[in-house]
Design a protein around this motif. Sequence first.
Motif, mmCIF file in Angstrom:
data_model
loop_
_atom_site.group_PDB
_atom_site.id
_atom_site.type_symbol
_atom_site.label_atom_id
_atom_site.label_comp_id
_atom_site.label_asym_id
_atom_site.label_seq_id
_atom_site.Cartn_x
_atom_site.Cartn_y
_atom_site.Cartn_z
ATOM 1 N N GLY A 97 63.287 -11.364 24.069
ATOM 2 C CA GLY A 97 63.053 -11.454 25.508
ATOM 3 C C GLY A 97 64.326 -11.333 26.319
ATOM 4 O O GLY A 97 64.319 -10.749 27.415
ATOM 5 N N SER A 98 65.410 -11.857 25.795
ATOM 6 C CA SER A 98 66.681 -11.737 26.523
ATOM 7 C C SER A 98 67.135 -10.274 26.596
ATOM 8 O O SER A 98 67.675 -9.826 27.618
ATOM 9 C CB SER A 98 67.750 -12.602 25.851
ATOM 10 O OG SER A 98 68.015 -12.138 24.534
ATOM 11 N N GLY A 101 64.814 -8.643 29.098
ATOM 12 C CA GLY A 101 65.159 -9.103 30.448
ATOM 13 C C GLY A 101 66.452 -8.489 30.957
ATOM 14 O O GLY A 101 66.557 -8.132 32.144
ATOM 15 N N ASP A 104 65.727 -4.800 31.856
ATOM 16 C CA ASP A 104 64.957 -4.704 33.102
ATOM 17 C C ASP A 104 65.815 -5.074 34.307
ATOM 18 O O ASP A 104 65.702 -4.459 35.382
ATOM 19 C CB ASP A 104 63.725 -5.611 33.031
ATOM 20 C CG ASP A 104 62.614 -5.001 32.206
ATOM 21 O OD1 ASP A 104 62.674 -3.786 31.931
ATOM 22 O OD2 ASP A 104 61.674 -5.734 31.830
ATOM 23 N N SER A 105 66.638 -6.107 34.144
ATOM 24 C CA SER A 105 67.488 -6.531 35.265
ATOM 25 C C SER A 105 68.492 -5.438 35.624
ATOM 26 O O SER A 105 68.748 -5.175 36.821
ATOM 27 C CB SER A 105 68.234 -7.816 34.901
ATOM 28 O OG SER A 105 67.312 -8.869 34.650
ATOM 29 N N GLY A 130 67.385 -13.026 35.441
ATOM 30 C CA GLY A 130 66.330 -12.219 34.824
ATOM 31 C C GLY A 130 66.322 -12.340 33.315
ATOM 32 O O GLY A 130 65.257 -12.429 32.687
ATOM 33 N N THR A 131 67.508 -12.354 32.726
ATOM 34 C CA THR A 131 67.601 -12.486 31.267
ATOM 35 C C THR A 131 67.089 -13.838 30.801
ATOM 36 O O THR A 131 66.335 -13.933 29.818
ATOM 37 C CB THR A 131 69.061 -12.292 30.821
ATOM 38 O OG1 THR A 131 69.520 -11.012 31.248
ATOM 39 C CG2 THR A 131 69.184 -12.397 29.318
ATOM 40 N N ARG A 133 65.020 -15.889 32.386
ATOM 41 C CA ARG A 133 63.581 -15.992 32.634
ATOM 42 C C ARG A 133 62.781 -15.247 31.562
ATOM 43 O O ARG A 133 61.784 -15.755 31.031
ATOM 44 C CB ARG A 133 63.268 -15.441 34.022
ATOM 45 C CG ARG A 133 61.806 -15.573 34.412
ATOM 46 C CD ARG A 133 61.612 -15.275 35.895
ATOM 47 N NE ARG A 133 62.125 -13.952 36.248
ATOM 48 C CZ ARG A 133 63.224 -13.757 36.981
ATOM 49 N NH1 ARG A 133 63.925 -14.794 37.433
ATOM 50 N NH2 ARG A 133 63.625 -12.531 37.276
ATOM 51 N N SER A 134 63.221 -14.066 31.210
ATOM 52 C CA SER A 134 62.527 -13.286 30.192
ATOM 53 C C SER A 134 62.650 -13.926 28.812
ATOM 54 O O SER A 134 61.691 -13.953 28.037
ATOM 55 C CB SER A 134 63.095 -11.866 30.158
ATOM 56 O OG SER A 134 62.454 -11.095 29.171
ATOM 57 N N PHE A 138 59.289 -15.077 26.714
ATOM 58 C CA PHE A 138 58.951 -14.523 25.408
ATOM 59 C C PHE A 138 59.200 -15.522 24.271
ATOM 60 O O PHE A 138 58.546 -15.441 23.238
ATOM 61 C CB PHE A 138 59.732 -13.235 25.171
ATOM 62 C CG PHE A 138 59.199 -12.075 25.944
ATOM 63 C CD1 PHE A 138 58.063 -11.405 25.527
ATOM 64 C CD2 PHE A 138 59.808 -11.674 27.125
ATOM 65 C CE1 PHE A 138 57.567 -10.334 26.249
ATOM 66 C CE2 PHE A 138 59.316 -10.603 27.851
ATOM 67 C CZ PHE A 138 58.185 -9.930 27.427
ATOM 68 N N ALA A 184 54.518 -8.424 31.498
ATOM 69 C CA ALA A 184 55.168 -8.604 30.196
ATOM 70 C C ALA A 184 54.253 -8.245 29.030
ATOM 71 O O ALA A 184 54.669 -8.353 27.866
ATOM 72 C CB ALA A 184 55.631 -10.061 30.045
ATOM 73 N N TYR A 187 55.615 -5.646 26.331
ATOM 74 C CA TYR A 187 56.639 -6.227 25.464
ATOM 75 C C TYR A 187 56.043 -7.256 24.503
ATOM 76 O O TYR A 187 56.444 -7.342 23.331
ATOM 77 C CB TYR A 187 57.732 -6.881 26.298
ATOM 78 C CG TYR A 187 58.561 -5.903 27.107
ATOM 79 C CD1 TYR A 187 58.841 -4.632 26.617
ATOM 80 C CD2 TYR A 187 59.072 -6.263 28.348
ATOM 81 C CE1 TYR A 187 59.603 -3.733 27.348
ATOM 82 C CE2 TYR A 187 59.840 -5.375 29.090
ATOM 83 C CZ TYR A 187 60.094 -4.104 28.589
ATOM 84 O OH TYR A 187 60.849 -3.222 29.308
#
Length: 207
Positions: A97-98, A101, A104-105, A130-131, A133-134, A138, A184, A187
Motif C-alpha cells: 500500500g505504501s 500510495g 499515486d501521490s 498519501g503514502t 494513508r494508503s 491496505f 482502492a 489494488y
Amino acid sequence: MSSWERSRFIPWSRIPEDPAHLSEQKERIFRQLQREADKQQRAKEEQKQKLVASGNEDGTAANSATTTTLQSSTVPFRWGDLFKSAAFGGTIGAITGSVFGFMDSMRLAGQSEVLKNASDMAKGKYMMEGTTRSATLFGVFFGGFHVVKYGIRVAIDPGEYSEIAMAGGISLGALMYKPNFRPAMPYATMLILMDSIHLVMRQFESD
C-alpha cells in the motif's frame, strides 16, 4: 419347596396320561422344566451380552470415525497462528500500500495545478500523507483478509483455493461497502491475486 408345592407349577400338557405313576414322574417332569427354564435364561443372558458387546463396538467405532472425521476436516484454533496471519497480511499490505500510495501521490502531485506551484516541503508532506494513508488502508485490508481466511480454515477447512475465494469475496465486499475506499478496489484485487499466485508457485515447488 415341597413336592406338593412344586407339583402345582407343572403345566397340564406335561401331566402323563396314566395318573397311576404321577407321583413318580412329577419329580422328573419338574427337573425337566427347570432345565428348560435354565436353558432359556442362559440363552437370554448370552443374547443380552452379545447385544451389549455389539453396541459397545459400534459405539466405539462410531466415536472413532467421528473423531477421525473432525480431526481431518478441521484445523485447531490457535491464537499464535491467528496473530501470525494478521501480522503477515498487515505487513505485506502496508508495504504494498505504501508503494501504491507513493506512486499515486506522485502522479496527482504532477497533475495538480495547486501542487505544481507549491513548495517542495508541501509536496513532500502531501506525498507522505498519501503514502501513510494508503499503507494503513491496505495493511488493514490485507491483514483482515488473512484473518478471515484463517477463520474459514478453522471453521470448515474447504481447501486453500476456496479459502482465498471466500475470504477475498468477504474482504472486497467490505471494502466496496465504503464509497471512499472503492478507488482502492483494483489494488486490493491485485493483492488477493498475488496471494493466489504465491500459493500456486508454492505448490509447484513442493511437487
